[in-house]
Motif scaffolding. Structure first.
Motif, PDB file in Angstrom:
ATOM      1  N   ASN A  89       0.798  -1.221   0.000  1.00  0.00           N
ATOM      2  CA  ASN A  89       0.000   0.000   0.000  1.00  0.00           C
ATOM      3  C   ASN A  89       0.833   1.274   0.000  1.00  0.00           C
ATOM      4  OD1 ASN A  89      -2.487  -1.270  -0.049  1.00  0.00           O
ATOM      5  ND2 ASN A  89      -2.723  -1.264   2.183  1.00  0.00           N
ATOM      6  N   GLU A  90       2.121   1.155   0.319  1.00  0.00           N
ATOM      7  CA  GLU A  90       2.964   2.337   0.446  1.00  0.00           C
ATOM      8  C   GLU A  90       4.386   1.987   0.047  1.00  0.00           C
ATOM      9  OE1 GLU A  90       2.439   5.437   3.838  1.00  0.00           O
ATOM     10  OE2 GLU A  90       4.131   4.156   4.425  1.00  0.00           O
ATOM     11  N   ILE A  91       5.032   2.866  -0.721  1.00  0.00           N
ATOM     12  CA  ILE A  91       6.422   2.650  -1.104  1.00  0.00           C
ATOM     13  C   ILE A  91       7.250   3.895  -0.793  1.00  0.00           C
ATOM     14  CG2 ILE A  91       5.869   1.006  -2.950  1.00  0.00           C
ATOM     15  CD1 ILE A  91       6.407   3.303  -4.930  1.00  0.00           C
ATOM     16  N   THR A  92       8.541   3.671  -0.555  1.00  0.00           N
ATOM     17  CA  THR A  92       9.475   4.775  -0.346  1.00  0.00           C
ATOM     18  C   THR A  92      10.536   4.716  -1.436  1.00  0.00           C
ATOM     19  OG1 THR A  92       9.141   4.787   2.047  1.00  0.00           O
ATOM     20  CG2 THR A  92      11.142   5.834   1.213  1.00  0.00           C
ATOM     21  N   ILE A  93      10.652   5.782  -2.208  1.00  0.00           N
ATOM     22  CA  ILE A  93      11.629   5.881  -3.297  1.00  0.00           C
ATOM     23  C   ILE A  93      12.776   6.785  -2.848  1.00  0.00           C
ATOM     24  CG2 ILE A  93      12.028   6.615  -5.678  1.00  0.00           C
ATOM     25  CD1 ILE A  93       9.087   6.178  -6.237  1.00  0.00           C
ATOM     26  N   SER A  94      14.010   6.339  -3.070  1.00  0.00           N
ATOM     27  CA  SER A  94      15.159   7.180  -2.742  1.00  0.00           C
ATOM     28  C   SER A  94      16.291   6.924  -3.735  1.00  0.00           C
ATOM     29  CB  SER A  94      15.640   6.918  -1.310  1.00  0.00           C
ATOM     30  OG  SER A  94      16.095   5.587  -1.162  1.00  0.00           O
TER      31      SER A  94
END
Length: 222
Positions: A89-94
């Protein structure tokens, strides 16, 4: 028997919490330390280097990194990777980035990074201007070297597809056409997309059983 029940309760809680909280890495070879572009699909001028483009001493460009647009050629250069978002449901892009660019179309909000669903509909876009504004370095309004680190978390709970695509893209025109377009070279390193899967019913059941067992053990002790 009580010791066994206590141990079992502890294990159920551990597995339940681990199963519900562990984040997974969705991108492969995001640091390019293989010295190759394995796992990525490219188009145009994209390569892996540890010296080219003048970024080897720039913050964030550790050892090998991807370089987009080193050769001045017309057209679009693209670095992309597909990944699954099943049950997330949620992703973190870096990622770390560095630009050495010449852009005489300063008013043009050129998209550099985009995250899209596999049905082709865009989910987000990050422009060169977005990165420059939030980066570090020295530049005039239209030319210079900038670098920085990007990280942001996105809610994808409304997505209906199981796969997504991360795209880095530079659009260039040849040297003689600098006055009408963009001539740039970009370094990309330490690309990461993490997501925490939504707990499955079995995981929640383990967690629930652990809590019930813990309550039972506490009641017996009291």
């Amino acid at each position: 028997m009580k010791k066994f029940l206590g141990l079992l309760t502890g294990l159920l809680l551990i597995f339940g919490v681990a199963g519900s909280a562990s984040a997974v890495q969705l991108i492969s070879n995001g640091d390019f330390e293989t010295g190759t572009l394995a796992g990525w699909t490219t188009k145009g001028d994209v390569q892996v280097t540890n010296a080219g483009g003048g970024f080897s001493a720039t913050q964030g460009m550790d050892n090998y990194y991807a370089l987009i647009g080193l050769d001045i050629t017309d057209g679009s250069s693209t670095l992309r990777q597909d990944f699954e978002v099943v049950g997330i449901n949620e992703i973190t892009i870096s990622f770390n980035w560095a630009f050495d660019y010449w852009d005489n179309s300063a008013s043009a909000d050129d998209t550099f990074l985009s995250f899209v669903r596999q049905d082709g509909k865009p989910a987000l876009g990050i422009s060169l201007l977005d990165l420059e504004t939030n980066g570090t370095g020295f530049w005039s309004p239209d030319v210079g070297l900038a670098y920085g680190f990007f990280e942001k978390t996105y809610d994808i709970s409304a997505y209906t597809t199981d796969e997504a695509r991360l795209i880095f893209r530079l659009i260039e025109e040849s040297d003689s056409n600098f006055w009408t377009g963009t001539g740039a070279v970009a370094g990309i390193d330490n690309v990461s997309i993490t997501g925490s899967p939504v707990p499955e019913p079995a995981t929640m059941m383990l967690f629930g059983l652990g809590l019930l067992g813990l309550a039972g053990v506490s009641r017996k002790k009291s």
